[in-house]
Design a protein around this motif. Structure first.
Motif, PDB file in Angstrom:
ATOM      1  N   VAL A  62       0.863  -1.172   0.000  1.00 10.26           N
ATOM      2  CA  VAL A  62       0.000   0.000   0.000  1.00 10.26           C
ATOM      3  C   VAL A  62       0.902   1.225   0.000  1.00 10.26           C
ATOM      4  CG1 VAL A  62      -1.706   1.322   1.312  1.00 10.26           C
ATOM      5  CG2 VAL A  62      -1.895  -1.173   1.184  1.00 10.26           C
ATOM      6  N   ASP A  63       0.661   2.102  -0.961  1.00 10.44           N
ATOM      7  CA  ASP A  63       1.409   3.353  -1.013  1.00 10.44           C
ATOM      8  C   ASP A  63       0.861   4.312   0.026  1.00 10.44           C
ATOM      9  OD1 ASP A  63       3.307   2.870  -3.035  1.00 10.44           O
ATOM     10  OD2 ASP A  63       1.781   3.171  -4.579  1.00 10.44           O
ATOM     11  N   VAL A  64       1.762   4.847   0.808  1.00  9.34           N
ATOM     12  CA  VAL A  64       1.415   5.798   1.866  1.00  9.34           C
ATOM     13  C   VAL A  64       2.286   7.029   1.673  1.00  9.34           C
ATOM     14  CG1 VAL A  64       1.492   6.156   4.376  1.00  9.34           C
ATOM     15  CG2 VAL A  64       0.789   3.954   3.470  1.00  9.34           C
ATOM     16  N   PRO A  65       1.706   8.224   1.808  1.00 11.18           N
ATOM     17  CA  PRO A  65       2.549   9.420   1.721  1.00 11.18           C
ATOM     18  C   PRO A  65       3.698   9.317   2.731  1.00 11.18           C
ATOM     19  CG  PRO A  65       0.238  10.035   1.849  1.00 11.18           C
ATOM     20  CD  PRO A  65       0.309   8.552   2.078  1.00 11.18           C
ATOM     21  N   GLN A  66       4.886   9.665   2.296  1.00 12.66           N
ATOM     22  CA  GLN A  66       6.052   9.548   3.163  1.00 12.66           C
ATOM     23  C   GLN A  66       6.006  10.589   4.280  1.00 12.66           C
ATOM     24  OE1 GLN A  66       8.495   7.032   2.843  1.00 12.66           O
ATOM     25  NE2 GLN A  66       6.874   6.315   1.506  1.00 12.66           N
ATOM     26  N   PHE A  67       6.081  10.105   5.487  1.00 10.80           N
ATOM     27  CA  PHE A  67       6.142  10.939   6.679  1.00 10.80           C
ATOM     28  C   PHE A  67       7.296  10.364   7.485  1.00 10.80           C
ATOM     29  CE2 PHE A  67       4.607  12.150  11.000  1.00 10.80           C
ATOM     30  CZ  PHE A  67       4.465  13.515  10.799  1.00 10.80           C
ATOM     31  N   ASP A  68       8.475  10.824   7.181  1.00  3.67           N
ATOM     32  CA  ASP A  68       9.700  10.214   7.700  1.00  3.67           C
ATOM     33  C   ASP A  68       9.943  10.604   9.154  1.00  3.67           C
ATOM     34  OD1 ASP A  68      11.988   8.736   7.788  1.00  3.67           O
ATOM     35  OD2 ASP A  68      13.224  10.183   6.705  1.00  3.67           O
ATOM     36  N   VAL A  69       9.194   9.955  10.034  1.00  2.00           N
ATOM     37  CA  VAL A  69       9.346  10.166  11.472  1.00  2.00           C
ATOM     38  C   VAL A  69       9.264   8.794  12.133  1.00  2.00           C
ATOM     39  CG1 VAL A  69       6.888  10.522  11.928  1.00  2.00           C
ATOM     40  CG2 VAL A  69       8.568  11.568  13.427  1.00  2.00           C
ATOM     41  N   SER A  70       9.956   8.642  13.221  1.00  2.00           N
ATOM     42  CA  SER A  70       9.921   7.383  13.951  1.00  2.00           C
ATOM     43  C   SER A  70       9.817   7.689  15.437  1.00  2.00           C
ATOM     44  CB  SER A  70      11.192   6.570  13.687  1.00  2.00           C
ATOM     45  OG  SER A  70      12.312   7.243  14.219  1.00  2.00           O
ATOM     46  N   SER A  71       9.433   6.689  16.199  1.00  2.00           N
ATOM     47  CA  SER A  71       9.346   6.866  17.647  1.00  2.00           C
ATOM     48  C   SER A  71      10.720   7.169  18.238  1.00  2.00           C
ATOM     49  CB  SER A  71       8.755   5.613  18.298  1.00  2.00           C
ATOM     50  OG  SER A  71       7.417   5.441  17.889  1.00  2.00           O
ATOM     51  N   SER A  72      11.769   6.539  17.708  1.00  2.00           N
ATOM     52  CA  SER A  72      13.122   6.810  18.235  1.00  2.00           C
ATOM     53  C   SER A  72      13.531   8.257  17.942  1.00  2.00           C
ATOM     54  CB  SER A  72      14.137   5.820  17.672  1.00  2.00           C
ATOM     55  OG  SER A  72      14.163   5.861  16.267  1.00  2.00           O
ATOM     56  N   PHE A  73      13.142   8.794  16.789  1.00  2.00           N
ATOM     57  CA  PHE A  73      13.411  10.190  16.451  1.00  2.00           C
ATOM     58  C   PHE A  73      12.709  11.116  17.455  1.00  2.00           C
ATOM     59  CE2 PHE A  73      11.814  13.994  14.198  1.00  2.00           C
ATOM     60  CZ  PHE A  73      13.021  14.616  13.883  1.00  2.00           C
ATOM     61  N   ILE A  74      11.474  10.800  17.770  1.00  2.00           N
ATOM     62  CA  ILE A  74      10.716  11.615  18.730  1.00  2.00           C
ATOM     63  C   ILE A  74      11.335  11.520  20.121  1.00  2.00           C
ATOM     64  CG2 ILE A  74       8.492  11.825  19.905  1.00  2.00           C
ATOM     65  CD1 ILE A  74       7.238  10.994  17.152  1.00  2.00           C
ATOM     66  N   ARG A  75      11.705  10.326  20.547  1.00  2.00           N
ATOM     67  CA  ARG A  75      12.341  10.172  21.869  1.00  2.00           C
ATOM     68  C   ARG A  75      13.632  10.982  21.945  1.00  2.00           C
ATOM     69  NH1 ARG A  75      11.122   4.786  20.878  1.00  2.00           N
ATOM     70  NH2 ARG A  75      13.323   4.236  20.631  1.00  2.00           N
ATOM     71  N   ARG A  76      14.402  10.957  20.855  1.00  2.00           N
ATOM     72  CA  ARG A  76      15.651  11.718  20.818  1.00  2.00           C
ATOM     73  C   ARG A  76      15.369  13.217  20.951  1.00  2.00           C
ATOM     74  NH1 ARG A  76      17.533   8.725  17.138  1.00  2.00           N
ATOM     75  NH2 ARG A  76      16.856   9.914  15.341  1.00  2.00           N
ATOM     76  N   ARG A  77      14.371  13.709  20.217  1.00  3.61           N
ATOM     77  CA  ARG A  77      14.007  15.134  20.289  1.00  3.61           C
ATOM     78  C   ARG A  77      13.552  15.510  21.700  1.00  3.61           C
ATOM     79  NH1 ARG A  77      13.602  18.187  15.497  1.00  3.61           N
ATOM     80  NH2 ARG A  77      12.260  19.643  16.618  1.00  3.61           N
ATOM     81  N   LEU A  78      12.749  14.655  22.298  1.00  7.50           N
ATOM     82  CA  LEU A  78      12.287  14.918  23.664  1.00  7.50           C
ATOM     83  C   LEU A  78      13.466  14.955  24.629  1.00  7.50           C
ATOM     84  CD1 LEU A  78       9.087  12.706  23.674  1.00  7.50           C
ATOM     85  CD2 LEU A  78       9.150  15.158  24.225  1.00  7.50           C
ATOM     86  N   ASN A  79      14.363  14.019  24.468  1.00  6.77           N
ATOM     87  CA  ASN A  79      15.550  13.946  25.327  1.00  6.77           C
ATOM     88  C   ASN A  79      16.420  15.190  25.193  1.00  6.77           C
ATOM     89  OD1 ASN A  79      18.377  12.959  26.130  1.00  6.77           O
ATOM     90  ND2 ASN A  79      17.012  11.314  26.814  1.00  6.77           N
ATOM     91  N   GLU A  80      16.429  15.775  23.987  1.00  6.61           N
ATOM     92  CA  GLU A  80      17.229  16.973  23.726  1.00  6.61           C
ATOM     93  C   GLU A  80      16.453  18.256  24.005  1.00  6.61           C
ATOM     94  OE1 GLU A  80      18.244  16.361  19.612  1.00  6.61           O
ATOM     95  OE2 GLU A  80      19.693  14.768  20.071  1.00  6.61           O
ATOM     96  N   GLY A  81      15.203  18.127  24.472  1.00  9.16           N
ATOM     97  CA  GLY A  81      14.397  19.298  24.784  1.00  9.16           C
ATOM     98  C   GLY A  81      13.881  20.030  23.555  1.00  9.16           C
ATOM     99  N   LYS A  82      13.813  19.336  22.426  1.00  5.63           N
ATOM    100  CA  LYS A  82      13.354  19.965  21.178  1.00  5.63           C
ATOM    101  C   LYS A  82      11.842  19.825  21.015  1.00  5.63           C
ATOM    102  CE  LYS A  82      17.684  19.474  18.654  1.00  5.63           C
ATOM    103  NZ  LYS A  82      18.335  18.831  17.511  1.00  5.63           N
ATOM    104  N   ASN A  83      11.287  20.660  20.158  1.00  2.31           N
ATOM    105  CA  ASN A  83       9.863  20.703  19.889  1.00  2.31           C
ATOM    106  C   ASN A  83       9.408  19.439  19.146  1.00  2.31           C
ATOM    107  OD1 ASN A  83       7.277  21.325  18.852  1.00  2.31           O
ATOM    108  ND2 ASN A  83       7.759  23.497  18.788  1.00  2.31           N
ATOM    109  N   ILE A  84       8.269  18.885  19.553  1.00  2.00           N
ATOM    110  CA  ILE A  84       7.703  17.709  18.882  1.00  2.00           C
ATOM    111  C   ILE A  84       6.299  17.993  18.331  1.00  2.00           C
ATOM    112  CG2 ILE A  84       9.068  15.985  20.116  1.00  2.00           C
ATOM    113  CD1 ILE A  84       6.563  15.628  21.969  1.00  2.00           C
ATOM    114  N   ARG A  85       5.935  19.250  18.327  1.00  2.00           N
ATOM    115  CA  ARG A  85       4.606  19.622  17.836  1.00  2.00           C
ATOM    116  C   ARG A  85       4.449  19.171  16.383  1.00  2.00           C
ATOM    117  NH1 ARG A  85       1.744  25.557  17.876  1.00  2.00           N
ATOM    118  NH2 ARG A  85      -0.366  24.733  17.779  1.00  2.00           N
ATOM    119  N   TYR A  86       3.281  18.716  16.042  1.00  2.00           N
ATOM    120  CA  TYR A  86       2.883  18.217  14.722  1.00  2.00           C
ATOM    121  C   TYR A  86       3.452  16.830  14.398  1.00  2.00           C
ATOM    122  CZ  TYR A  86       1.583  23.115  14.301  1.00  2.00           C
ATOM    123  OH  TYR A  86       1.068  24.354  14.540  1.00  2.00           O
TER     124      TYR A  86
END
Length: 189
Positions: A147-171
């Protein structure tokens, strides 16, 4: 026969990429529902960064709230030990003999299919549905509907890393999940 998609994973945390993927599969294959199925202990991942099943379940409930075609299935959280898809599907088919299951996997898992527990038996119980991800191949010896899905190149590990670094995760996640993470102090360094 009712057609239901099963979307398994750690969902650590669940994000908009998961929701987008599920919605595209739901529409593309004209499924009745998508059941998000958080696993207890994934056999193929390191366990050290995974927060409690209770938090992951609660975040998933918040993430799917408002979509009548989405629900959270807790079957793998009811068992201890590694979550093998074969065992789970056998239980689901026993509980729901009137449902045809479609098991949704990302391209990273398509490459990993030959290593899955009892894969030759499992492929006879479910229809695998593969969605493309950047930098992964979708060719396999197993029967996988793509199934073709629009590419949304985000992962849970990417989000955890951003949270750990105090970066914005909005959207990247539903606002309700972001609020839950903040209220419970999850993923802080």
């Amino acid at each position: 026969m009712k057609k239901v998609g099963i979307f398994g994973g750690t969902f650590n945390p669940p994000h908009n990429g998961h929701l987008l993927m599920a919605n595209e599969v739901l529409q593309s294959l004209q499924l009745a529902e998508i059941w998000f199925m958080p696993n207890q202990i994934p056999p193929h991942k390191q366990h050290r960064d995974i927060i409690s099943a209770e938090h992951r379940f609660n975040m998933l409930q918040l993430a799917v709230n408002g979509n009548d075609a989405f629900r959270v299935e807790s079957i793998e959280l009811e068992r201890s030990g590694p979550s093998f898809t074969y065992d789970t599907i056998c239980l689901l088919k026993e509980r729901h003999p009137d449902i045809q299951f479609y098991f949704i996997i990302g391209a990273d898992m398509i490459e990993y299919l030959p290593k899955w527990y009892k894969i030759d038996l499992l492929q006879n119980l479910v229809q695998f549905v593969g969605v493309k991800r950047p930098n992964y191949k979708t060719t396999t010896q197993y029967n996988v509907l793509e199934v073709d899905v629009p590419q949304f190149d985000v992962s849970s590990s990417f989000i955890r890393r951003r949270l750990n670094e105090g970066k914005n995760i909005r959207y990247l996640l539903p606002d309700s999940v972001i609020q839950y993470i903040k209220e419970h102090g999850l993923y802080e360094s």
